[in-house]
Design an enzyme around this catalytic site. Structure first.
Site, PDB file in Angstrom:
ATOM      1  N   HIS A   1     -22.441  10.371 -18.524  1.00 13.58           N
ATOM      2  CA  HIS A   1     -21.093  10.929 -18.342  1.00 13.58           C
ATOM      3  C   HIS A   1     -20.971  12.175 -19.226  1.00 13.58           C
ATOM      4  O   HIS A   1     -20.892  12.066 -20.444  1.00 13.58           O
ATOM      5  CB  HIS A   1     -20.069   9.849 -18.748  1.00 13.58           C
ATOM      6  CG  HIS A   1     -18.645  10.293 -18.725  1.00 13.58           C
ATOM      7  ND1 HIS A   1     -17.626   9.534 -19.292  1.00 13.58           N
ATOM      8  CD2 HIS A   1     -18.050  11.414 -18.236  1.00 13.58           C
ATOM      9  CE1 HIS A   1     -16.480  10.190 -19.135  1.00 13.58           C
ATOM     10  NE2 HIS A   1     -16.715  11.318 -18.506  1.00 13.58           N
TER      11      HIS A   1
ATOM     12  N   MET B   1     -19.006  14.900 -20.783  1.00 14.46           N
ATOM     13  CA  MET B   1     -17.709  15.465 -21.179  1.00 14.46           C
ATOM     14  C   MET B   1     -18.026  16.772 -21.886  1.00 14.46           C
ATOM     15  O   MET B   1     -17.939  16.890 -23.113  1.00 14.46           O
ATOM     16  CB  MET B   1     -16.977  14.462 -22.081  1.00 14.46           C
ATOM     17  CG  MET B   1     -16.418  13.286 -21.319  1.00 14.46           C
ATOM     18  SD  MET B   1     -16.058  11.864 -22.362  1.00 14.46           S
ATOM     19  CE  MET B   1     -17.646  11.045 -22.331  1.00 14.46           C
TER      20      MET B   1
ATOM     21  N   ASP C   1     -13.280   4.118 -15.983  1.00 16.59           N
ATOM     22  CA  ASP C   1     -13.851   4.254 -17.330  1.00 16.59           C
ATOM     23  C   ASP C   1     -12.748   4.346 -18.368  1.00 16.59           C
ATOM     24  O   ASP C   1     -11.964   5.282 -18.356  1.00 16.59           O
ATOM     25  CB  ASP C   1     -14.713   5.529 -17.364  1.00 16.59           C
ATOM     26  CG  ASP C   1     -15.453   5.717 -18.678  1.00 16.59           C
ATOM     27  OD1 ASP C   1     -15.867   6.865 -18.959  1.00 16.59           O
ATOM     28  OD2 ASP C   1     -15.629   4.730 -19.407  1.00 16.59           O
ATOM     29  N   GLY C   2     -12.716   3.345 -19.283  1.00 20.49           N
ATOM     30  CA  GLY C   2     -11.761   3.404 -20.378  1.00 20.49           C
ATOM     31  C   GLY C   2     -10.804   2.228 -20.401  1.00 20.49           C
ATOM     32  O   GLY C   2     -10.085   1.962 -19.440  1.00 20.49           O
TER      33      GLY C   2
ATOM     34  N   GLY D   1     -12.752  10.928 -24.785  1.00 26.65           N
ATOM     35  CA  GLY D   1     -13.026  11.383 -26.147  1.00 26.65           C
ATOM     36  C   GLY D   1     -13.314  10.266 -27.126  1.00 26.65           C
ATOM     37  O   GLY D   1     -14.082  10.459 -28.075  1.00 26.65           O
ATOM     38  N   PHE D   2     -12.759   9.061 -26.874  1.00 35.97           N
ATOM     39  CA  PHE D   2     -12.964   7.954 -27.821  1.00 35.97           C
ATOM     40  C   PHE D   2     -13.008   6.618 -27.102  1.00 35.97           C
ATOM     41  O   PHE D   2     -12.371   6.454 -26.056  1.00 35.97           O
ATOM     42  CB  PHE D   2     -11.827   7.949 -28.849  1.00 35.97           C
ATOM     43  CG  PHE D   2     -11.766   9.222 -29.656  1.00 35.97           C
ATOM     44  CD1 PHE D   2     -10.995  10.289 -29.228  1.00 35.97           C
ATOM     45  CD2 PHE D   2     -12.527   9.361 -30.803  1.00 35.97           C
ATOM     46  CE1 PHE D   2     -10.962  11.480 -29.928  1.00 35.97           C
ATOM     47  CE2 PHE D   2     -12.510  10.542 -31.531  1.00 35.97           C
ATOM     48  CZ  PHE D   2     -11.729  11.622 -31.091  1.00 35.97           C
TER      49      PHE D   2
ATOM     50  N   HIS E   1     -23.854   3.100 -19.635  1.00 41.20           N
ATOM     51  CA  HIS E   1     -23.036   4.297 -19.509  1.00 41.20           C
ATOM     52  C   HIS E   1     -23.175   5.104 -20.798  1.00 41.20           C
ATOM     53  O   HIS E   1     -22.895   4.592 -21.881  1.00 41.20           O
ATOM     54  CB  HIS E   1     -21.593   3.876 -19.280  1.00 41.20           C
ATOM     55  CG  HIS E   1     -20.611   4.977 -19.094  1.00 41.20           C
ATOM     56  ND1 HIS E   1     -20.441   5.642 -17.894  1.00 41.20           N
ATOM     57  CD2 HIS E   1     -19.726   5.542 -19.959  1.00 41.20           C
ATOM     58  CE1 HIS E   1     -19.486   6.544 -18.034  1.00 41.20           C
ATOM     59  NE2 HIS E   1     -19.045   6.517 -19.263  1.00 41.20           N
TER      60      HIS E   1
ATOM     61  N   SER F   1     -20.657   0.862 -21.973  1.00 41.84           N
ATOM     62  CA  SER F   1     -20.670   2.134 -22.701  1.00 41.84           C
ATOM     63  C   SER F   1     -21.077   1.825 -24.130  1.00 41.84           C
ATOM     64  O   SER F   1     -20.443   0.996 -24.792  1.00 41.84           O
ATOM     65  CB  SER F   1     -19.278   2.774 -22.703  1.00 41.84           C
ATOM     66  OG  SER F   1     -19.222   3.750 -23.748  1.00 41.84           O
TER      67      SER F   1
ATOM     68  N   ASP G   1     -22.065   8.316 -22.916  1.00 42.15           N
ATOM     69  CA  ASP G   1     -20.999   9.306 -23.054  1.00 42.15           C
ATOM     70  C   ASP G   1     -21.448  10.507 -23.882  1.00 42.15           C
ATOM     71  O   ASP G   1     -21.582  10.400 -25.102  1.00 42.15           O
ATOM     72  CB  ASP G   1     -19.782   8.665 -23.725  1.00 42.15           C
ATOM     73  CG  ASP G   1     -19.111   7.655 -22.831  1.00 42.15           C
ATOM     74  OD1 ASP G   1     -19.015   6.476 -23.241  1.00 42.15           O
ATOM     75  OD2 ASP G   1     -18.701   8.044 -21.732  1.00 42.15           O
TER      76      ASP G   1
ATOM     77  N   MET H   1     -20.509  14.001 -25.400  1.00 42.55           N
ATOM     78  CA  MET H   1     -19.310  14.774 -25.758  1.00 42.55           C
ATOM     79  C   MET H   1     -19.714  16.016 -26.546  1.00 42.55           C
ATOM     80  O   MET H   1     -20.500  15.907 -27.485  1.00 42.55           O
ATOM     81  CB  MET H   1     -18.378  13.897 -26.590  1.00 42.55           C
ATOM     82  CG  MET H   1     -17.958  12.626 -25.860  1.00 42.55           C
ATOM     83  SD  MET H   1     -16.930  11.580 -26.887  1.00 42.55           S
ATOM     84  CE  MET H   1     -16.569  10.261 -25.743  1.00 42.55           C
TER      85      MET H   1
ATOM     86  N   MET I   1     -10.847   8.419 -14.998  1.00 43.11           N
ATOM     87  CA  MET I   1     -10.669   8.076 -16.406  1.00 43.11           C
ATOM     88  C   MET I   1      -9.386   7.251 -16.532  1.00 43.11           C
ATOM     89  O   MET I   1      -8.316   7.705 -16.128  1.00 43.11           O
ATOM     90  CB  MET I   1     -10.575   9.319 -17.282  1.00 43.11           C
ATOM     91  CG  MET I   1     -11.858  10.115 -17.373  1.00 43.11           C
ATOM     92  SD  MET I   1     -13.270   9.141 -17.924  1.00 43.11           S
ATOM     93  CE  MET I   1     -12.716   8.530 -19.514  1.00 43.11           C
TER      94      MET I   1
END
Ligand code: DX5
Ligand code: ZN
Length: 216
Positions: A67, A69, A175-176, A142-143, A34, A9, A36, A38, A137
């Site tokens: 991804h 979001m 993820d995360g 978000g972060f 990946h 990511s 992200d 947002m 997740m």
């Protein structure tokens, strides 16, 4: 030995230094990038959109895993298809999830659903006929750089059983908060795709760390 793939990511990377970052990624054994997206509504952060991804596309041969979001992804699906994505995932907690998945699938790309930490695995069931990937997740979205939530491994295991009972190939992605230790536990719980962000950017030897992640 279990076959699995590892993606990076770029959310926590220095966006002004992306040329060097992608040079490292292209030389490494990473399987996918990946991305992200947002919208500042579905999550309390804003990252980047389809144009940013389109600009990156010519500079990488890696699979682009987008991804979303995004509270209502449907109006943006075409733009992300045009951006050069290979896989697009949307959240079960978002609006128009099924319509978005069908649109992605009809374009010939791979599609997937994502569930947040507070969401029950039951919410995934109705999408298992259409998706190519389910993503759990393992942090609140978000972060980057957040701590891994080990309780989510139970959901990974539950979903891996659901997938096994089907006669369809569906990847199970986490993820995360993934590092060497949490990555190994996620694989043991049934995942076969790992997204790694901050942990990789914090390492002095990028290539060596990627090799370690690929031999968990
Ligand atoms: C968080 C994102 C993740 C994150 C992963 O909302 O969906 O992809 O960037 O980064 P790390 O590995 O730093 O948690
Ligand atoms: Zn992500």
């Amino acid at each position: 030995m279990k076959k699995y793939s590892v993606g990076i990511s770029i959310l926590s990377s220095d966006f002004f230094d992306l040329q060097n970052t992608f040079a490292k990624i292209e030389k490494s054994d990473l399987d996918f990038v990946h991305l992200d997206v947002m919208d500042g509504v579905f999550v309390s952060n804003i990252s980047f959109g389809p144009h940013f991804i389109k600009c990156l596309r010519p500079h990488s041969k890696k699979i682009f895993d987008v991804h979303l979001m995004v509270k209502n992804p449907l109006p943006y699906i075409d733009a992300f298809i045009q951006s050069g994505a290979d896989v697009i995932t949307v959240h079960v907690e978002a609006k128009n999830t099924l319509k978005s998945l069908k649109k992605i699938k009809q374009s010939g790309l791979k599609c997937g659903v994502v569930i947040n930490p507070e969401t029950s695995v039951k919410k995934v069931k109705k999408y298992l006929k259409i998706v190519d990937v389910v993503m759990v997740m393992t942090v609140a979205p978000g972060f980057g750089g957040q701590k891994f939530m080990p309780l989510q491994l139970e959901k990974v295991f539950e979903i891996s059983k659901m997938i096994k009972s089907l006669k369809r190939k569906i990847d199970l992605q986490v993820d995360g908060g993934i590092n060497l230790e949490t990555g190994k536990s996620a694989l043991k719980s049934g995942a076969n795709k790992l997204v790694v962000g901050k942990f990789l950017f914090n390492q002095s030897d990028f290539k060596k760390t990627v090799s370690k992640l690929k031999k968990l």
